[in-house]
Enzyme design. Sequence first.
Site, PDB file in Angstrom:
ATOM      1  N   LYS A 133       0.810  -1.223   0.000  1.00 36.90           N
ATOM      2  CA  LYS A 133       0.000   0.000   0.000  1.00 36.90           C
ATOM      3  C   LYS A 133       0.849   1.282   0.000  1.00 36.90           C
ATOM      4  O   LYS A 133       0.449   2.295  -0.564  1.00 36.90           O
ATOM      5  CB  LYS A 133      -0.970   0.003   1.179  1.00 36.90           C
ATOM      6  N   ALA A 168      -0.591   0.197  15.502  1.00 38.44           N
ATOM      7  CA  ALA A 168      -0.006   1.428  14.954  1.00 38.44           C
ATOM      8  C   ALA A 168       0.738   1.136  13.652  1.00 38.44           C
ATOM      9  O   ALA A 168       1.708   1.801  13.320  1.00 38.44           O
ATOM     10  CB  ALA A 168       0.920   2.062  15.985  1.00 38.44           C
ATOM     11  N   GLY A 169       0.245   0.140  12.923  1.00 40.60           N
ATOM     12  CA  GLY A 169       0.804  -0.147  11.599  1.00 40.60           C
ATOM     13  C   GLY A 169      -0.041   0.528  10.530  1.00 40.60           C
ATOM     14  O   GLY A 169      -0.858   1.401  10.835  1.00 40.60           O
ATOM     15  N   THR A 189       4.084  -1.287  20.905  1.00 40.57           N
ATOM     16  CA  THR A 189       5.190  -0.318  20.869  1.00 40.57           C
ATOM     17  C   THR A 189       4.568   1.071  20.883  1.00 40.57           C
ATOM     18  O   THR A 189       4.134   1.589  19.858  1.00 40.57           O
ATOM     19  CB  THR A 189       6.035  -0.523  19.591  1.00 40.57           C
TER      20      THR A 189
HETATM   21  P1  ATR Z   1      -0.255  -3.552   9.079  1.00 43.11           P
HETATM   22  O1  ATR Z   1       0.176  -2.766   7.892  1.00 43.11           O
HETATM   23  O2  ATR Z   1      -1.127  -4.733   8.782  1.00 43.11           O
HETATM   24  O3  ATR Z   1      -0.849  -2.694  10.136  1.00 43.11           O
HETATM   25  P2  ATR Z   1       2.292  -3.643  10.440  1.00 43.11           P
HETATM   26  O4  ATR Z   1       2.693  -2.315   9.935  1.00 43.11           O
HETATM   27  O5  ATR Z   1       3.311  -4.734  10.479  1.00 43.11           O
HETATM   28  O6  ATR Z   1       1.082  -4.256   9.626  1.00 43.11           O
HETATM   29  O7  ATR Z   1       1.689  -3.450  11.920  1.00 43.11           O
HETATM   30  C1  ATR Z   1       1.316  -4.521  12.693  1.00 43.11           C
HETATM   31  C2  ATR Z   1       0.654  -4.058  13.980  1.00 43.11           C
HETATM   32  O8  ATR Z   1       0.305  -5.219  14.744  1.00 43.11           O
HETATM   33  C3  ATR Z   1       1.550  -3.221  14.880  1.00 43.11           C
HETATM   34  O9  ATR Z   1       0.754  -2.353  15.632  1.00 43.11           O
HETATM   35  C4  ATR Z   1       2.173  -4.304  15.778  1.00 43.11           C
HETATM   36  O10 ATR Z   1       2.660  -3.861  17.020  1.00 43.11           O
HETATM   37  P3  ATR Z   1       4.160  -3.269  17.141  1.00 43.11           P
HETATM   38  O11 ATR Z   1       4.094  -1.902  16.538  1.00 43.11           O
HETATM   39  O12 ATR Z   1       4.433  -3.282  18.573  1.00 43.11           O
HETATM   40  O13 ATR Z   1       5.034  -4.208  16.335  1.00 43.11           O
HETATM   41  C5  ATR Z   1       0.968  -5.176  16.002  1.00 43.11           C
HETATM   42  N1  ATR Z   1       1.332  -6.540  16.393  1.00 43.11           N
HETATM   43  C6  ATR Z   1       1.825  -7.528  15.618  1.00 43.11           C
HETATM   44  N2  ATR Z   1       2.031  -8.655  16.341  1.00 43.11           N
HETATM   45  C7  ATR Z   1       1.650  -8.363  17.627  1.00 43.11           C
HETATM   46  C8  ATR Z   1       1.599  -9.097  18.846  1.00 43.11           C
HETATM   47  N3  ATR Z   1       2.017 -10.360  18.899  1.00 43.11           N
HETATM   48  N4  ATR Z   1       1.141  -8.479  19.951  1.00 43.11           N
HETATM   49  C9  ATR Z   1       0.730  -7.198  19.910  1.00 43.11           C
HETATM   50  N5  ATR Z   1       0.755  -6.444  18.786  1.00 43.11           N
HETATM   51  C10 ATR Z   1       1.206  -7.014  17.671  1.00 43.11           C
END
Ligand code: ATR
Length: 277
Positions: free
Chosen positions: A69, A131-132, A156
Amino acid sequence: MTDLKKHFAVIGNPIHHSLSPQIHIAFAKENGLDIDYEAVLSPLDQFKNTMHQLIQQKFTGANVTLPFKKEAYQLATTHSSHAKIAEAVNTLEFKENEIIGHNTDGIGLVRDLEQNLNVDLKSKKILLIGAGGAAEGVIYSMLEKKPSELMLTNRTIEKSRAIKNKMDMHAKGFNVNFNVIEIAKLPHQYFDLIINATSANFNNAELGIDHKVFHESSLAYDMMYGKETSYMKHAKSQGSRVSDGLGMLVEQAAEAFFIWHHIKPHTKSVIESLRAL
Ligand code: ATR
């Protein structure tokens, strides 16, 4: 003979799971349009080339899904206001001399909440977990609906803070209490709507959200679809109403369909038939 059929595609990696071809073909059928819509797997380092091949083959438009994206945003030469704010694109229109980038994810989420789940966002307290790109892509559309509060939280927390700083001026414009809250402080807050925009479900991870966050009158929404996630199970066990993100998927597709064909398709029957599968 000239090919009058319009061609569309969804590009991602992986892509085999995508329901977009089914959804767009259903919308087209309902409206008497004969279109082609295929799922295209792009190698991770070949997004631009893949798109240029589609343009050469005279495709009319494309949807873009993970993880492209942001690259689609770079590829577009003109952007809708929602795409500009999210800095991410999920719908492209290929015109003679320009590539127009749109982002229909936020509109899709808001329509699913308001029209399918009967949740009026105005004056509501909302918690967004994650926050992704998935979280960032829907914030502006939610702010536009003027909730009383939009809280961001994430494993995070610095990432939530960075998004808040970027979006602060929009929140001020809509007079929304827009803030960041650490997961540990959540048990002391009430929310009408709690949205999981993390990818934690992919590996079945727990989010560490305290059960006190979920109330009988709140809706716990998960942007994932296809199965009841552990987040949904957790919320349900606390008496919350729950929903997965299937409706959002169909509604964001409906907005893309409108951009390409200038027709608003009916979404309810498509959501129901996909849910029945
Ligand atoms: P997307 O574009 O789908 O949002 P991304 O940019 O990789 O994908 O973001 C993934 C999100 O899921 C983030 O908020 C991530 O938290 P972190 O910023 O701390 O990495 C969250 N996430 C992924 N795995 C997680 C887990 N096991 N527990 C809590 N949050 C998780």
